[in-house]
Design a protein around this motif. Structure first.
Motif, PDB file in Angstrom:
ATOM      1  N   ARG A 118       0.824  -1.204   0.000  1.00 27.82           N
ATOM      2  CA  ARG A 118       0.000   0.000   0.000  1.00 27.82           C
ATOM      3  C   ARG A 118       0.864   1.263   0.000  1.00 27.82           C
ATOM      4  O   ARG A 118       1.334   1.695  -1.029  1.00 27.82           O
ATOM      5  CB  ARG A 118      -0.957  -0.020   1.202  1.00 27.82           C
ATOM      6  CG  ARG A 118      -2.137   0.932   1.086  1.00 27.82           C
ATOM      7  CD  ARG A 118      -3.155   0.675   2.179  1.00 27.82           C
ATOM      8  NE  ARG A 118      -4.399   1.369   1.957  1.00 27.82           N
ATOM      9  CZ  ARG A 118      -4.640   2.609   2.359  1.00 27.82           C
ATOM     10  NH1 ARG A 118      -3.700   3.279   3.010  1.00 27.82           N
ATOM     11  NH2 ARG A 118      -5.812   3.179   2.110  1.00 27.82           N
ATOM     12  N   GLU A 170      -1.536  -3.882   2.987  1.00 29.64           N
ATOM     13  CA  GLU A 170      -2.920  -3.708   3.417  1.00 29.64           C
ATOM     14  C   GLU A 170      -3.542  -5.019   3.889  1.00 29.64           C
ATOM     15  O   GLU A 170      -4.336  -5.025   4.832  1.00 29.64           O
ATOM     16  CB  GLU A 170      -3.769  -3.123   2.287  1.00 29.64           C
ATOM     17  CG  GLU A 170      -5.230  -2.961   2.655  1.00 29.64           C
ATOM     18  CD  GLU A 170      -6.012  -2.149   1.645  1.00 29.64           C
ATOM     19  OE1 GLU A 170      -7.195  -2.479   1.433  1.00 29.64           O
ATOM     20  OE2 GLU A 170      -5.453  -1.185   1.086  1.00 29.64           O
ATOM     21  N   TRP A 172      -5.878  -5.023   8.085  1.00 28.97           N
ATOM     22  CA  TRP A 172      -6.268  -3.946   7.185  1.00 28.97           C
ATOM     23  C   TRP A 172      -5.296  -2.780   7.378  1.00 28.97           C
ATOM     24  O   TRP A 172      -5.638  -1.748   7.909  1.00 28.97           O
ATOM     25  CB  TRP A 172      -7.708  -3.530   7.463  1.00 28.97           C
ATOM     26  CG  TRP A 172      -8.387  -2.823   6.342  1.00 28.97           C
ATOM     27  CD1 TRP A 172      -7.975  -2.716   5.055  1.00 28.97           C
ATOM     28  CD2 TRP A 172      -9.636  -2.126   6.416  1.00 28.97           C
ATOM     29  NE1 TRP A 172      -8.870  -2.003   4.306  1.00 28.97           N
ATOM     30  CE2 TRP A 172      -9.901  -1.631   5.118  1.00 28.97           C
ATOM     31  CE3 TRP A 172     -10.546  -1.881   7.430  1.00 28.97           C
ATOM     32  CZ2 TRP A 172     -11.048  -0.892   4.832  1.00 28.97           C
ATOM     33  CZ3 TRP A 172     -11.690  -1.150   7.143  1.00 28.97           C
ATOM     34  CH2 TRP A 172     -11.936  -0.665   5.867  1.00 28.97           C
ATOM     35  N   ALA A 182      -2.890   0.450   6.710  1.00 32.82           N
ATOM     36  CA  ALA A 182      -3.262   1.684   6.019  1.00 32.82           C
ATOM     37  C   ALA A 182      -2.063   2.575   5.724  1.00 32.82           C
ATOM     38  O   ALA A 182      -1.598   2.663   4.598  1.00 32.82           O
ATOM     39  CB  ALA A 182      -4.313   2.439   6.827  1.00 32.82           C
ATOM     40  N   ASP A 183      -1.518   3.224   6.740  1.00 34.21           N
ATOM     41  CA  ASP A 183      -0.567   4.313   6.516  1.00 34.21           C
ATOM     42  C   ASP A 183       0.678   4.103   7.365  1.00 34.21           C
ATOM     43  O   ASP A 183       0.658   3.361   8.366  1.00 34.21           O
ATOM     44  CB  ASP A 183      -1.244   5.638   6.875  1.00 34.21           C
ATOM     45  CG  ASP A 183      -0.613   6.842   6.201  1.00 34.21           C
ATOM     46  OD1 ASP A 183       0.271   6.661   5.346  1.00 34.21           O
ATOM     47  OD2 ASP A 183      -1.014   7.970   6.528  1.00 34.21           O
ATOM     48  N   ARG A 192      -6.389  -0.636  10.481  1.00 31.79           N
ATOM     49  CA  ARG A 192      -7.779  -0.201  10.571  1.00 31.79           C
ATOM     50  C   ARG A 192      -8.719  -1.173  11.263  1.00 31.79           C
ATOM     51  O   ARG A 192      -9.688  -0.748  11.894  1.00 31.79           O
ATOM     52  CB  ARG A 192      -8.290   0.116   9.160  1.00 31.79           C
ATOM     53  CG  ARG A 192      -7.734   1.410   8.603  1.00 31.79           C
ATOM     54  CD  ARG A 192      -8.126   1.626   7.162  1.00 31.79           C
ATOM     55  NE  ARG A 192      -7.345   0.769   6.267  1.00 31.79           N
ATOM     56  CZ  ARG A 192      -7.449   0.793   4.938  1.00 31.79           C
ATOM     57  NH1 ARG A 192      -8.317   1.589   4.355  1.00 31.79           N
ATOM     58  NH2 ARG A 192      -6.694   0.002   4.191  1.00 31.79           N
ATOM     59  N   SER A 240      -8.100  -0.532  14.816  1.00 28.19           N
ATOM     60  CA  SER A 240      -8.023   0.914  15.093  1.00 28.19           C
ATOM     61  C   SER A 240      -6.839   1.235  16.011  1.00 28.19           C
ATOM     62  O   SER A 240      -6.994   1.834  17.069  1.00 28.19           O
ATOM     63  CB  SER A 240      -9.333   1.422  15.703  1.00 28.19           C
ATOM     64  OG  SER A 240     -10.396   1.291  14.779  1.00 28.19           O
ATOM     65  N   GLN A 242     -10.948   3.230  12.595  1.00 31.17           N
ATOM     66  CA  GLN A 242     -10.568   3.006  11.203  1.00 31.17           C
ATOM     67  C   GLN A 242      -9.584   4.081  10.718  1.00 31.17           C
ATOM     68  O   GLN A 242      -9.890   4.891   9.843  1.00 31.17           O
ATOM     69  CB  GLN A 242     -11.809   2.967  10.307  1.00 31.17           C
ATOM     70  CG  GLN A 242     -11.590   2.265   8.971  1.00 31.17           C
ATOM     71  CD  GLN A 242     -12.886   2.007   8.246  1.00 31.17           C
ATOM     72  OE1 GLN A 242     -13.776   1.306   8.744  1.00 31.17           O
ATOM     73  NE2 GLN A 242     -13.032   2.590   7.074  1.00 31.17           N
ATOM     74  N   ARG A 266      -7.385   5.512   8.618  1.00 27.47           N
ATOM     75  CA  ARG A 266      -6.833   5.457   7.257  1.00 27.47           C
ATOM     76  C   ARG A 266      -5.614   6.367   7.119  1.00 27.47           C
ATOM     77  O   ARG A 266      -4.684   6.067   6.359  1.00 27.47           O
ATOM     78  CB  ARG A 266      -7.907   5.869   6.259  1.00 27.47           C
ATOM     79  CG  ARG A 266      -7.468   5.785   4.811  1.00 27.47           C
ATOM     80  CD  ARG A 266      -8.543   6.365   3.897  1.00 27.47           C
ATOM     81  NE  ARG A 266      -8.146   6.337   2.492  1.00 27.47           N
ATOM     82  CZ  ARG A 266      -8.498   5.411   1.617  1.00 27.47           C
ATOM     83  NH1 ARG A 266      -9.256   4.415   2.014  1.00 27.47           N
ATOM     84  NH2 ARG A 266      -8.102   5.470   0.365  1.00 27.47           N
ATOM     85  N   GLN A 325     -11.746   7.121   9.569  1.00 29.31           N
ATOM     86  CA  GLN A 325     -12.854   7.278   8.640  1.00 29.31           C
ATOM     87  C   GLN A 325     -14.213   7.093   9.301  1.00 29.31           C
ATOM     88  O   GLN A 325     -15.222   7.602   8.799  1.00 29.31           O
ATOM     89  CB  GLN A 325     -12.710   6.287   7.487  1.00 29.31           C
ATOM     90  CG  GLN A 325     -11.697   6.722   6.439  1.00 29.31           C
ATOM     91  CD  GLN A 325     -11.716   5.816   5.234  1.00 29.31           C
ATOM     92  OE1 GLN A 325     -11.321   4.671   5.317  1.00 29.31           O
ATOM     93  NE2 GLN A 325     -12.183   6.328   4.104  1.00 29.31           N
ATOM     94  N   ASN A 334      -9.807  11.187   6.448  1.00 30.21           N
ATOM     95  CA  ASN A 334      -8.963  10.125   5.899  1.00 30.21           C
ATOM     96  C   ASN A 334      -7.536  10.518   5.599  1.00 30.21           C
ATOM     97  O   ASN A 334      -6.708   9.653   5.320  1.00 30.21           O
ATOM     98  CB  ASN A 334      -9.608   9.572   4.620  1.00 30.21           C
ATOM     99  CG  ASN A 334      -9.658  10.613   3.513  1.00 30.21           C
ATOM    100  OD1 ASN A 334      -8.759  10.713   2.685  1.00 30.21           O
ATOM    101  ND2 ASN A 334     -10.720  11.416   3.497  1.00 30.21           N
ATOM    102  N   TRP A 335      -7.211  11.786   5.606  1.00 28.42           N
ATOM    103  CA  TRP A 335      -5.866  12.205   5.198  1.00 28.42           C
ATOM    104  C   TRP A 335      -5.443  13.407   6.030  1.00 28.42           C
ATOM    105  O   TRP A 335      -6.238  14.311   6.289  1.00 28.42           O
ATOM    106  CB  TRP A 335      -5.866  12.597   3.725  1.00 28.42           C
ATOM    107  CG  TRP A 335      -4.530  12.462   3.062  1.00 28.42           C
ATOM    108  CD1 TRP A 335      -3.503  13.362   3.103  1.00 28.42           C
ATOM    109  CD2 TRP A 335      -4.076  11.376   2.265  1.00 28.42           C
ATOM    110  NE1 TRP A 335      -2.434  12.890   2.374  1.00 28.42           N
ATOM    111  CE2 TRP A 335      -2.769  11.672   1.849  1.00 28.42           C
ATOM    112  CE3 TRP A 335      -4.663  10.170   1.865  1.00 28.42           C
ATOM    113  CZ2 TRP A 335      -2.021  10.807   1.044  1.00 28.42           C
ATOM    114  CZ3 TRP A 335      -3.920   9.313   1.059  1.00 28.42           C
ATOM    115  CH2 TRP A 335      -2.617   9.637   0.660  1.00 28.42           C
TER     116      TRP A 335
END
Length: 366
Positions: free
Chosen positions: A207, A223, A259, A261-262, A277, A280, A305, A307, A323, A353-354
């Motif tokens: 990812r 991911e 899951w 993410a970042d 995610r 969490s 979540q 993201r 999210q 989300n960002w």
């Protein structure tokens, strides 16, 4: 700074110039909220990590990935509802406010955007379109039309230039591949290598990725399998070799599937953080400066979540959103241990989300 001064500064920013005035150092945070279709803007007090709301900017579409121009005077925001496009904002360093300059088309719905080191080109990766794209950026910092697309395997997810700007790397989640593309900075053209820079095990789902500040390592998060890869980076040849793979999952993980993410490094490269995610959580690691290997520091609950998150340029604070949450959490990063401690929570929009963070040390003419 009075209103007249701010308006004058903004006029110069529209023209793509710096402003001539005296200003104290200032740090601003920007959060894209997909479902409420807006961007939350905060000022960050570096002395204590507190945030103060500056404004909420409506964009009227599903806003998700964002990135700054190299000089930080432009913020680019990718819109993932039709018609797919990117918004160029002028960033006022006096107060952090955004001024919309223009919109330009994107080749598809883009999961990730970034610029090359010169700021002359915008890169983007499309998860649904299975492609990478390049848009030209004008001398005024405004994004123009798409000039190239490159087809990939399924679910291209992130794209960033190598530190030397001679190559661009891209993760393709559905192909379990990390691609290397030669980049011609004179015309913005990408040329893909015949084979991936790094191939991952089936159903890894690569990812996001980052390069270490000393350019000796790359870190790549998956991911689908809850893994994080450490890659030794040869900056002479722009090639990589695997060093180790670690888990981002909490010790008591009980979800149906990971899951990831970042991920982000502190500016000094000493600590790395990754978001997961399903649970969490944020995973924290200490980086071995010699080998690039990671030692787990701890796992921290965060917004639901998560993201996206980011670290301020001083390396003192981490800001995380979820999210499925309408709050942003601020954490202090212990400078010695890398441990996180929650110090504040602030309202944001729906579908946050960002996170992008910028610091202005002072403003002078260029």
């Amino acid at each position: 700074m009075n209103v007249k001064g701010v308006l004058g500064a903004t006029a110069m920013l529209i023209a793509g110039a710096s402003v001539s005035c005296v200003s104290q150092a200032a740090t601003y945070a920007y959060v894209s909220n997909a479902d409420s279709q807006d961007i939350s803007v905060f000022s960050l007090d570096k002395s204590n990590g507190s945030l103060a709301p500056v404004e909420t900017v409506a964009v009227g579409a599903t806003v998700m990935p964002m990135t700054f121009s190299p000089n930080h005077l432009r913020l680019y925001a990718g819109l993932r509802s039709k018609p797919y496009r990117v918004v160029s904002f002028a960033v006022n360093p006096l107060d952090g406010r955004l001024l919309e300059l223009s919109t330009a088309p994107l080749a598809d719905s883009m999961a990730y955007i970034s610029t090359d080191a010169s700021g002359h080109y915008l890169f983007s990766a499309s998860y649904g379109g299975n492609l990478l794209a390049v848009n030209r950026i004008g001398a005024n910092g405004v994004v123009g039309d798409v000039q190239q697309t490159v087809k990939t395997g399924p679910m291209a997810h992130a794209i960033r230039n190598a530190p030397d700007n001679r190559f661009v790397f891209a993760s393709v989640l559905g192909a379990d591949a990390w691609l290397r593309l030669k980049f011609d900075a004179s015309n913005g053209q990408l040329t893909e290598d015949a084979t991936p820079a790094y191939s991952l095990p089936p159903k890894s789902g690569p990812r996001h990725f980052v390069f270490s500040p000393d350019h000796r390592f790359a870190y790549l998060i998956d991911e689908l399998d809850g893994k994080l890869h450490v890659l030794a980076f040869d900056s002479t040849r722009d090639t990589v070799k695997p060093v180790e793979t670690v888990s981002i999952l909490p010790p008591n993980f009980s979800g149906d599937k990971p899951w990831g993410a970042d991920l982000h490094l502190t500016p000094d490269g000493r600590f790395l953080f990754a978001s997961e995610r399903t649970s969490s959580t944020l995973a924290a690691y200490k980086v071995n400066a010699a080998s690039g290997k990671l030692k787990r520091i701890g796992t921290y609950q965060t917004e639901k979540q998560p993201r996206g998150f980011n670290i301020d340029p001083s390396g003192k604070y981490l800001l995380a959103v979820g999210q499925l949450s309408t709050s942003l959490s601020v954490y202090n990063i212990d400078r010695k241990t890398g441990e996180l401690s929650a110090i504040g929570q602030y309202p944001v929009g729906k579908g946050a989300n960002w996170v992008e963070i910028v610091e202005f040390d002072g403003i002078t003419n260029e």
